[in-house]
Design an enzyme around this catalytic site. Structure first.
Site, PDB file in Angstrom:
ATOM      1  N   LEU A 122      50.841  46.124  51.981  1.00  0.00           N
ATOM      2  CA  LEU A 122      50.031  47.210  50.972  1.00  0.00           C
ATOM      3  C   LEU A 122      48.861  47.976  51.724  1.00  0.00           C
ATOM      4  O   LEU A 122      48.508  49.219  51.642  1.00  0.00           O
ATOM      5  CB  LEU A 122      49.970  46.812  49.841  1.00  0.00           C
TER       6      LEU A 122
ATOM      7  N   ASN B  20      53.704  44.926  41.510  1.00  0.00           N
ATOM      8  CA  ASN B  20      52.813  43.735  41.071  1.00  0.00           C
ATOM      9  C   ASN B  20      52.261  42.865  42.196  1.00  0.00           C
ATOM     10  O   ASN B  20      51.597  41.801  41.977  1.00  0.00           O
ATOM     11  CB  ASN B  20      53.555  42.862  40.437  1.00  0.00           C
TER      12      ASN B  20
ATOM     13  N   THR C 138      44.247  48.389  48.768  1.00  0.00           N
ATOM     14  CA  THR C 138      45.559  47.781  48.733  1.00  0.00           C
ATOM     15  C   THR C 138      46.145  47.643  47.405  1.00  0.00           C
ATOM     16  O   THR C 138      47.370  48.103  47.453  1.00  0.00           O
ATOM     17  CB  THR C 138      44.892  46.051  49.214  1.00  0.00           C
TER      18      THR C 138
ATOM     19  N   SER D  68      45.214  44.851  34.942  1.00  0.00           N
ATOM     20  CA  SER D  68      44.853  43.528  34.310  1.00  0.00           C
ATOM     21  C   SER D  68      43.781  43.809  33.270  1.00  0.00           C
ATOM     22  O   SER D  68      43.184  44.734  33.454  1.00  0.00           O
ATOM     23  CB  SER D  68      44.009  42.824  35.640  1.00  0.00           C
TER      24      SER D  68
ATOM     25  N   TYR E  49      28.270  46.526  46.750  1.00  0.00           N
ATOM     26  CA  TYR E  49      29.614  45.799  46.581  1.00  0.00           C
ATOM     27  C   TYR E  49      29.313  44.725  45.408  1.00  0.00           C
ATOM     28  O   TYR E  49      28.515  43.998  45.796  1.00  0.00           O
ATOM     29  CB  TYR E  49      30.283  45.634  47.883  1.00  0.00           C
TER      30      TYR E  49
END
Length: 258
Positions: free
Chosen positions: A39, A65, A86, A113, A135
């Site tokens: 991905l 998933n 990703t 989630s 971050y």
């Protein structure tokens, strides 16, 4: 994959490498085809899309998933924070690339989630998708899961007037290697809690499998699910303006990629 293949479905299973995908597919009883789909690598995702189209099949469901979680320091792919790239951009390329192979009553299931509630204020920091303005591993993960959720809801809006559906699910906290990037003390905590509080892989897969194939979920679109039931998501995930902005920004990012 195990449950669907056992019940007669032809499952196309993907992994970061073709070897891993074929190994996983070989472990199930039934028909399963393994394909590489990294991905974080747009070329790999596009190659996967092309391989699926070469199979000449119409898809009943797309179950998205895969993902990464809680990278301890800022990492990037093509200039963008790696978890966002990703978990969202990779899936965006995959899903939009395969929409013309989806059946008229096909379903798209995005694995979000409960961690989407940890996303920054506003849901998605469009001015900090590179992560350079600050971050936090959990905020970045939450943002990527928020993107999965908002994408599913926007896709559901675009499916309006058709029999196609798009939904997002929270699988629960599961014993997998998703937490391999977590700090050692966090991993120890999970190991201790595991037998009492965490779901098994099978239990974690139940909700996404239910939403992908169960007749009772066929007419429900744009929902957020947990434990095989509709659950409540963060309020701003419902904002159509946020969904449109994420879609437009995702298209812009994808168009800029090699």
């Amino acid at each position: 994959m195990r449950v669907l293949a056992l019940r007669g479905a032809h499952v196309i299973g993907t992994a970061r490498t073709e070897e891993k995908a074929k190994q996983a597919c070989a472990s199930v009883t039934g028909r399963a085809t393994g394909l590489a789909c990294e991905l974080a690598d747009p070329a790999s995702v596009r190659a996967c899309v092309a391989s699926v189209k070469k199979l000449g099949v119409r898809l009943d469901a797309l179950i998205c998933n895969a993902g990464i979680m809680a990278l301890p320091k800022l990492e990037k792919a093509f200039g963008y924070e790696l978890q966002f790239f990703t978990n969202h951009i990779g899936h965006f390329i995959l899903v939009t690339g395969l929409l013309d192979t989806l059946k008229d009553d096909g379903r798209v299931v995005m694995l979000s989630s409960a961690a989407h509630t940890m996303a920054p204020k506003g849901g998605i920091q469009f001015d900090n998708l590179q992560g350079e303005k600050g971050y936090s591993k959990w905020a970045a993960y939450g943002q990527s899961k928020m993107a999965n959720l908002v994408f599913a809801k926007e896709l559901a809006r675009r499916f309006a007037g058709t029999k196609r559906t798009a939904n997002a699910v929270h699988p629960g906290v599961i014993v997998t290697n998703l937490g391999r990037s977590m700090a050692s003390f966090e991993q120890i905590g999970l190991a201790i809690a595991g037998p009492l509080a965490l779901k098994s892989v099978g239990e974690g897969a139940a909700t996404e499998t239910y939403v992908a194939v169960h007749p009772d979920a066929a007419k429900i679109s744009g929902a957020y699910w947990a434990d095989c039931n509709i659950a409540k998501s963060r309020g701003d995930a419902e904002d159509p303006a946020l969904g449109k902005k994420l879609w437009a920004e995702s298209e812009r990012i994808v168009a800029s990629l090699p």
